[in-house]
Design an enzyme around this catalytic site. Sequence first.
Site, mmCIF file in Angstrom:
data_model
loop_
_atom_site.group_PDB
_atom_site.id
_atom_site.type_symbol
_atom_site.label_atom_id
_atom_site.label_comp_id
_atom_site.label_asym_id
_atom_site.label_seq_id
_atom_site.Cartn_x
_atom_site.Cartn_y
_atom_site.Cartn_z
ATOM 1 N N GLY A 15 0.838 -1.197 0.000
ATOM 2 C CA GLY A 15 0.000 0.000 0.000
ATOM 3 C C GLY A 15 0.872 1.245 0.000
ATOM 4 N N ASN A 87 1.344 -2.485 5.293
ATOM 5 C CA ASN A 87 0.585 -1.244 5.512
ATOM 6 C C ASN A 87 -0.744 -1.215 4.765
ATOM 7 O OD1 ASN A 87 0.247 1.839 5.811
ATOM 8 N ND2 ASN A 87 0.497 1.587 3.589
ATOM 9 N N TYR A 152 -13.819 -3.901 9.297
ATOM 10 C CA TYR A 152 -12.489 -3.270 9.367
ATOM 11 C C TYR A 152 -11.895 -3.442 10.767
ATOM 12 C CZ TYR A 152 -9.041 0.550 9.434
ATOM 13 O OH TYR A 152 -7.888 1.300 9.566
HETATM 14 N N1 LIG Z 1 -5.971 6.908 7.596
HETATM 15 C C1 LIG Z 1 -6.351 6.581 8.809
HETATM 16 O O1 LIG Z 1 -7.080 7.321 9.482
HETATM 17 C C2 LIG Z 1 -5.875 5.287 9.417
HETATM 18 C C3 LIG Z 1 -6.087 5.060 10.778
HETATM 19 C C4 LIG Z 1 -5.657 3.862 11.343
HETATM 20 C C5 LIG Z 1 -5.056 2.913 10.546
HETATM 21 N N2 LIG Z 1 -4.873 3.151 9.221
HETATM 22 C C6 LIG Z 1 -4.267 2.098 8.412
HETATM 23 O O2 LIG Z 1 -3.126 2.592 7.756
HETATM 24 C C7 LIG Z 1 -2.911 1.884 6.546
HETATM 25 C C8 LIG Z 1 -2.693 2.866 5.417
HETATM 26 O O3 LIG Z 1 -3.809 3.724 5.352
HETATM 27 P P1 LIG Z 1 -3.814 5.102 4.540
HETATM 28 O O4 LIG Z 1 -4.570 6.061 5.349
HETATM 29 O O5 LIG Z 1 -2.437 5.453 4.086
HETATM 30 O O6 LIG Z 1 -4.718 4.654 3.318
HETATM 31 P P2 LIG Z 1 -4.685 5.081 1.781
HETATM 32 O O7 LIG Z 1 -6.039 4.810 1.246
HETATM 33 O O8 LIG Z 1 -4.092 6.441 1.623
HETATM 34 O O9 LIG Z 1 -3.649 4.023 1.182
HETATM 35 C C9 LIG Z 1 -3.944 2.671 0.958
HETATM 36 C C10 LIG Z 1 -3.160 2.203 -0.254
HETATM 37 O O10 LIG Z 1 -3.465 0.813 -0.442
HETATM 38 C C11 LIG Z 1 -3.618 0.586 -1.835
HETATM 39 N N3 LIG Z 1 -4.431 -0.616 -2.037
HETATM 40 C C12 LIG Z 1 -5.750 -0.782 -1.804
HETATM 41 N N4 LIG Z 1 -6.133 -2.034 -2.121
HETATM 42 C C13 LIG Z 1 -5.008 -2.693 -2.525
HETATM 43 C C14 LIG Z 1 -4.743 -4.015 -2.958
HETATM 44 N N5 LIG Z 1 -5.701 -4.929 -3.058
HETATM 45 N N6 LIG Z 1 -3.483 -4.349 -3.286
HETATM 46 C C15 LIG Z 1 -2.491 -3.416 -3.220
HETATM 47 N N7 LIG Z 1 -2.679 -2.153 -2.813
HETATM 48 C C16 LIG Z 1 -3.929 -1.785 -2.472
HETATM 49 C C17 LIG Z 1 -4.272 1.842 -2.370
HETATM 50 O O11 LIG Z 1 -4.080 1.968 -3.767
HETATM 51 C C18 LIG Z 1 -3.568 2.914 -1.548
HETATM 52 O O12 LIG Z 1 -2.400 3.379 -2.217
HETATM 53 C C19 LIG Z 1 -4.150 0.992 6.360
HETATM 54 O O13 LIG Z 1 -3.857 -0.311 6.759
HETATM 55 C C20 LIG Z 1 -5.150 1.622 7.290
HETATM 56 O O14 LIG Z 1 -6.123 0.707 7.736
HETATM 57 C C21 LIG Z 1 -5.258 4.318 8.638
#
Ligand SMILES: NC(=O)c1ccc[n+]([C@@H]2O[C@H](COP(=O)([O-])OP(=O)(O)OC[C@H]3O[C@@H](n4cnc5c(N)ncnc54)[C@H](O)[C@@H]3O)[C@@H](O)[C@H]2O)c1
Length: 244
Positions: A15, A87, A152
């Site tokens: 990701g 990630n 989730y």
């Molecule tokens: N943003 C928040 O508030 C938050 C809070 C807690 C945890 N997280 C966790 O942090 C991590 C990253 O989140 P983020 O905010 O950067 O999200 P984001 O949506 O900015 O990034 C996620 C990335 O994953 C890629 N992706 C989605 N499906 C995919 C697949 N099947 N194969 C390969 N790539 C894929 C997307 O293209 C994207 O680039 C996640 O695991 C999320 O659950 C985020």
Amino acid sequence: MDEFSLENKVAVITGGAGAIGSATAHLLAKRGARVLLADVNREAAESIARHVQGAAIEADLSSPVDCQKVIRVCVEKFGKLDLLINNVGICPRRSILDSSEEDWDKIVGINQKSMFFCSQAAIPELRKTKGRIISVASYAGRAGAAVDACIYSGTKGAIIAMTKAMARELAPEILVNAVAPGPVESDLVRGVSPERLQQISASIPLQRLARPEEVAASIAFLASPAASYLTGMTLDVNGGWCMT
Ligand SMILES: NC(=O)c1ccc[n+]([C@@H]2O[C@H](COP(=O)([O-])OP(=O)(O)OC[C@H]3O[C@@H](n4cnc5c(N)ncnc54)[C@H](O)[C@@H]3O)[C@@H](O)[C@H]2O)c1
């Protein structure tokens, strides 16, 4: 020696094109690591890879075959693997009653299955380098998300539990840890209404959402020599929102 240096380390970031993934790529590269960004969004991953002088690979990480491919390509390109950053994650907002089996398979596939199968594929390489697995969980895996994200929350709780199980099974060669961010300024919270986001910010002791760079800093810490006696732990990065 700099206790936070990642000089000569090789990292895979799943990701890697997203908010936290790209912030992590920038910080790990700044500390000296070479990074391979794996993402379904090839164009975005390639653009970030150019900025950090790393590499990118298109992959659907809910597929164990693609998880294997990512690790194989990393070793072909860089000769080894030191750090796997699990990630990748999605958070579609759906009430329990509106959630389908398709939603279940998709969210579990991308968030939880990828963490297991990328780790499985990486273990033989990480054993050679005494490497590390660092996964991105969430406060939702600790406390349960309040806004339409039951499946989730389950996947994130599973990441915390699998981090502990992997840490036990893979010790002492491979250290396995996680971070659990609170809400972060990113696309992932875009489905939440501005009013709700304001309420959330007001209820966080530090009075704001995290910046992706602040989550990246904790990941980089867990990747560094300074974290050499930590395994099986999940580091909360949530401004004091959810104290465990
Ligand atoms: N943003 C928040 O508030 C938050 C809070 C807690 C945890 N997280 C966790 O942090 C991590 C990253 O989140 P983020 O905010 O950067 O999200 P984001 O949506 O900015 O990034 C996620 C990335 O994953 C890629 N992706 C989605 N499906 C995919 C697949 N099947 N194969 C390969 N790539 C894929 C997307 O293209 C994207 O680039 C996640 O695991 C999320 O659950 C985020």
